[in-house]
Design a protein around this motif. Structure first.
Motif, PDB file in Angstrom:
ATOM      1  N   UNK A  50     -62.694 -32.603 -46.818  1.00  0.00           N
ATOM      2  CA  UNK A  50     -63.465 -33.600 -47.582  1.00  0.00           C
ATOM      3  C   UNK A  50     -63.597 -33.162 -49.037  1.00  0.00           C
ATOM      4  N   UNK A  51     -63.850 -31.870 -49.272  1.00  0.00           N
ATOM      5  CA  UNK A  51     -63.965 -31.368 -50.640  1.00  0.00           C
ATOM      6  C   UNK A  51     -62.652 -31.538 -51.384  1.00  0.00           C
ATOM      7  N   UNK A  52     -61.539 -31.181 -50.722  1.00  0.00           N
ATOM      8  CA  UNK A  52     -60.224 -31.304 -51.366  1.00  0.00           C
ATOM      9  C   UNK A  52     -59.911 -32.762 -51.680  1.00  0.00           C
ATOM     10  N   UNK A  53     -60.260 -33.682 -50.804  1.00  0.00           N
ATOM     11  CA  UNK A  53     -59.969 -35.117 -51.010  1.00  0.00           C
ATOM     12  C   UNK A  53     -60.747 -35.654 -52.205  1.00  0.00           C
ATOM     13  N   UNK A  54     -61.985 -35.254 -52.394  1.00  0.00           N
ATOM     14  CA  UNK A  54     -62.787 -35.739 -53.519  1.00  0.00           C
ATOM     15  C   UNK A  54     -62.162 -35.302 -54.836  1.00  0.00           C
ATOM     16  N   UNK A  55     -61.671 -34.051 -54.914  1.00  0.00           N
ATOM     17  CA  UNK A  55     -61.038 -33.571 -56.127  1.00  0.00           C
ATOM     18  C   UNK A  55     -59.752 -34.345 -56.411  1.00  0.00           C
ATOM     19  N   UNK A  56     -58.988 -34.628 -55.360  1.00  0.00           N
ATOM     20  CA  UNK A  56     -57.729 -35.374 -55.546  1.00  0.00           C
ATOM     21  C   UNK A  56     -58.018 -36.797 -56.014  1.00  0.00           C
ATOM     22  N   UNK A  57     -59.095 -37.417 -55.528  1.00  0.00           N
ATOM     23  CA  UNK A  57     -59.423 -38.800 -55.914  1.00  0.00           C
ATOM     24  C   UNK A  57     -59.762 -38.893 -57.397  1.00  0.00           C
ATOM     25  N   UNK A  58     -60.533 -37.943 -57.876  1.00  0.00           N
ATOM     26  CA  UNK A  58     -60.891 -37.962 -59.291  1.00  0.00           C
ATOM     27  C   UNK A  58     -59.660 -37.791 -60.179  1.00  0.00           C
ATOM     28  N   UNK A  59     -58.730 -36.908 -59.783  1.00  0.00           N
ATOM     29  CA  UNK A  59     -57.500 -36.722 -60.561  1.00  0.00           C
ATOM     30  C   UNK A  59     -56.660 -37.999 -60.562  1.00  0.00           C
TER      31      UNK A  59
END
Length: 712
Positions: free
Chosen positions: A359-368
């Protein structure tokens, strides 16, 4: 096990009591004869006849004397002596022609056939009963009636025989009557010649049922019923003594016949007892075999029960072992399930930790990704502005090009209009020149026709001066062409085919006819189309032994070709075709003569009729046997060549003609499948289908002759 043994004993007892089943097959001649005699003794003549005829339809049955005697017995029980005598005679003929003839044990049935034929030949005579032209006939009356009760049954049934002839609408009946004296109206006739040939039968003219004849008939019937005889009162002493002696002979013969019947009955009973003994022996053998089979089945049942007990004990031991194995297996499965649940709990905790990291990794990818999409949107807007500017420049260039193309098209249209005006002027000049040329050609043609007419007039004048004519004048040609009606009539011959056992022969009979037609002109030279009707009287095969006359009516179409012979003489040729119908209705005398000829020729029953075929087999049938009532359909070609001459100054032409005509006469018959015997063997039956309007049932009639012709 005790029940199975009781069942085996019961089956054994039932097998010993079972009756023997009949062994004869349904199509076996002996079985069919046995069934027929049983039905005959029970009084069922129809079922008995079906059984006997079933036996006759087999090759073995046609070579068995008992079969012929049995069928003759059916007709004898119906008191039809003639039909019975014919079957007995066929039996003797078949016995002479067969190499495998079965006359019964010691030729018993051959002797019975001979005895019955001698009885008929001694006590019966054939008579031809002819009905009156109008009204119901009065039957002959036997007076005194025969002393033999059997013969009296034949005389008592005369009224029914005559009524059946009236119902069938036949003018003549051939019957076998017991010898004796008979009243035929007011005439007393003695019958005692013993003649059995129908061709030499005497003829009795039956009176009409009514008036004095009916009253006298009823009085004589009443006298006979009271035990009196008017005929004996009219006979002389010697005749009465002869009649009494004849009655005594009849009583003696009756006694002998009763003894013969008793002997036949005794022989039949002995035969039945022998058959019953044979059937009982077969039943005993079958019962013994059944008992052995039941005993064997009982032994097998005991053995099967023993094996069943052993199998049951083994099954119980296997069940106990299976239950112990099943308890151990269930404990093992419980242990495995506890270990599997612990492993599942551990894996679930690992998956939850992994989900948090993902979930943490997905949030970072979404912002990028959102930052990247904003950059791409700005770049896309810049590209759209540049494309819009390019599109406006392109549209401006296309508008300028379209305006230039419109100017060029207007210039081309003006040039095309000028060219069309020049072409129209040229065509008008050419049309004027062609019109002038056609006027000059028409004037030249008129001058040429005037010159030809003048030359023809000079030629006609020269011919008139010489007094000769090489062809018909215009007036004669118009006169002949304007005659529209044709009448003709004449006589001649017609070909007929006669059937024989080894082929066919040709014959010639007479024919006559006439026709009328209307001529429709086709050309100025006299060629015309004739439409008309015709009548022809020709011979047809309405009788199996002789030709009858038929009237044929037809519509026809025939073109006429005229050829001038000089002055008022013409050769007329008409060739065409016709179609129509007709019929033949022979009189009672013709039918009677045909029936007499047929009886006189038993070996050649059908001389004029139809030859049917089935493979290599052929057979002859008369048109009456095919259900022909006289109506027919006709089609064919015709040809006429006539020499015609003008009748003086009248507008009429007379002459004589030779003609050829072909009529294919299709008889309208009952469409069905017909059975016939092969002309080669005479025993086997064959079949052939015939339609209601069939080329098999048609007659070819080729006619030729001369006729008179008039055209007006």
């Amino acid at each position: 096990m005790v029940l199975q043994r009781l069942l085996g004993v019961a089956l054994l007892g039932a097998a010993l009591l079972l009756p023997a089943a009949p062994a004869a097959a349904a199509d076996d001649v002996r079985s069919l004869l046995g069934q027929g005699w049983t039905y005959l003794e029970a009084g069922s003549l129809r079922k008995a006849e079906e059984a006997f005829m079933g036996a006759f339809d087999t090759p073995e049955g046609r070579n068995t004397a008992e079969v012929y005697y049995a069928v003759a017995a059916i007709w004898w029980e119906r008191r039809n002596a003639m039909a019975s005598y014919m079957w007995l005679s066929d039996a003797q003929k078949a016995s002479r022609d067969s190499y495998t003839w079965n006359g019964g044990p010691d030729s018993e049935w051959d002797r019975r056939i001979g005895s019955r034929r001698r009885f008929i030949e001694k006590n019966f005579t054939v008579i031809k009963l002819r009905s009156p032209k109008r009204g119901k006939p009065l039957p002959p009356l036997s007076d005194p009636p025969p002393a033999d009760p059997l013969l009296r049954e034949f005389t008592d049934g005369l009224s029914q025989v005559v009524d059946e002839g009236v119902e069938a609408k036949v003018a003549v009946q051939w019957v076998l009557l017991p010898n004796g004296t008979y009243w035929i109206g007011e005439d007393l006739v003695t019958l005692g010649g013993g003649e059995l040939d129908p061709a030499r039968a005497d003829s009795w003219e039956l009176p009409t049922h009514g008036g004095k004849a009916k009253k006298a008939y009823e009085e004589r019937v009443a006298a006979i019923g009271a035990g009196n005889s008017m005929a004996l009162a009219l006979l002389g002493e010697s005749e009465r003594e002869a009649l009494e002696a004849e009655r005594a002979d009849e009583e003696e013969r009756l006694r002998q016949e009763r003894e013969e019947a008793d002997r036949v009955a005794e022989a039949r009973r002995a035969e039945e007892e022998r058959k019953a003994a044979e059937e009982q022996a077969r039943a005993d053998e079958a019962a013994a075999a059944e008992a052995e089979r039941v005993a064997e089945e009982q032994r097998r049942a005991d053995e099967e029960e023993r094996r069943t007990d052993e199998d049951q004990r083994a099954a119980e031991e296997d069940q106990r072992q299976a239950e112990a194995d099943r308890a151990a297996e269930e404990q093992r499965k419980a242990d495995e399930e506890a270990a599997r649940q612990a492993e599942t709990l551990r894996r679930q905790k690992e998956r939850e930790a992994e989900a948090e990291r993902q979930a943490v990794a997905d949030e970072e990818a979404r912002q990028a990704e959102e930052a990247r999409q904003r950059e791409e949107g700005l770049a896309e807007l810049r590209k759209q502005d540049e494309a819009r500017a390019d599109e406006e420049a392109r549209l401006r260039e296309e508008r300028l090009a379209a305006e230039e193309a419109a100017r060029r098209e207007a210039a081309d249209a003006e040039e095309l209009r000028r060219a069309e005006e020049r072409e129209a002027e040229r065509l008008a000049a050419e049309e004027a020149e062609r019109t002038r040329s056609e006027d000059e050609w028409e004037a030249a043609r008129v001058r040429m026709e005037e010159q030809q007419e003048a030359e023809q007039a000079r030629e006609d004048a020269r011919r008139a001066d010489r007094g000769t004519t090489t062809g018909p004048s215009g007036d004669e040609r118009d006169r002949f062409r304007s005659r529209k009606l044709v009448l003709a009539g004449g006589i001649g011959g017609a070909t007929v085919t006669r059937l024989q056992a080894d082929g066919t022969t040709g014959e010639v009979d007479w024919s006559a006819g006439g026709e009328g037609a209307y001529l429709i002109p086709l050309k100025d030279n006299g060629l015309a189309l004739g439409l008309g009707v015709s009548y022809t009287n020709v011979p047809v095969s309405g009788c199996s032994q002789a030709q009858t006359r038929a009237s044929l009516f037809a519509v026809q179409i025939a073109p006429r070709i005229p050829i001038s012979l000089g002055k008022r003489a013409w050769l007329s040729i008409r060739a065409g075709a016709h179609i129509g119908g007709g019929g033949t209705w022979p009189s009672d005398d013709v039918r009677d003569s045909c029936a007499v000829d047929r009886l006189a020729n038993p070996d050649d029953r059908v001389a004029y009729g139809v030859r049917l075929s089935s493979g290599p087999a052929t057979g002859r049938l008369s048109y009456a046997e095919l259900g022909w009532r006289g109506a027919s359909f006709v089609v064919g070609p015709d040809l006429e060549v006539a020499a015609l001459f003008g009748a003086g100054s009248a507008n009429m032409y007379l002459g004589a003609a030779a003609f050829l005509r072909h009529d294919q006469v299709f008889a309208i018959v009952n469409g069905d499948t017909y059975h016939f015997r092969d002309e080669g063997s005479g025993l086997s039956l064959f079949s052939s289908p015939v339609a209601g309007l069939d080329g098999k049932a048609s007659m070819a009639r080729f006619q030729f002759g001369v006729r008179g012709v008039v055209i007006f």
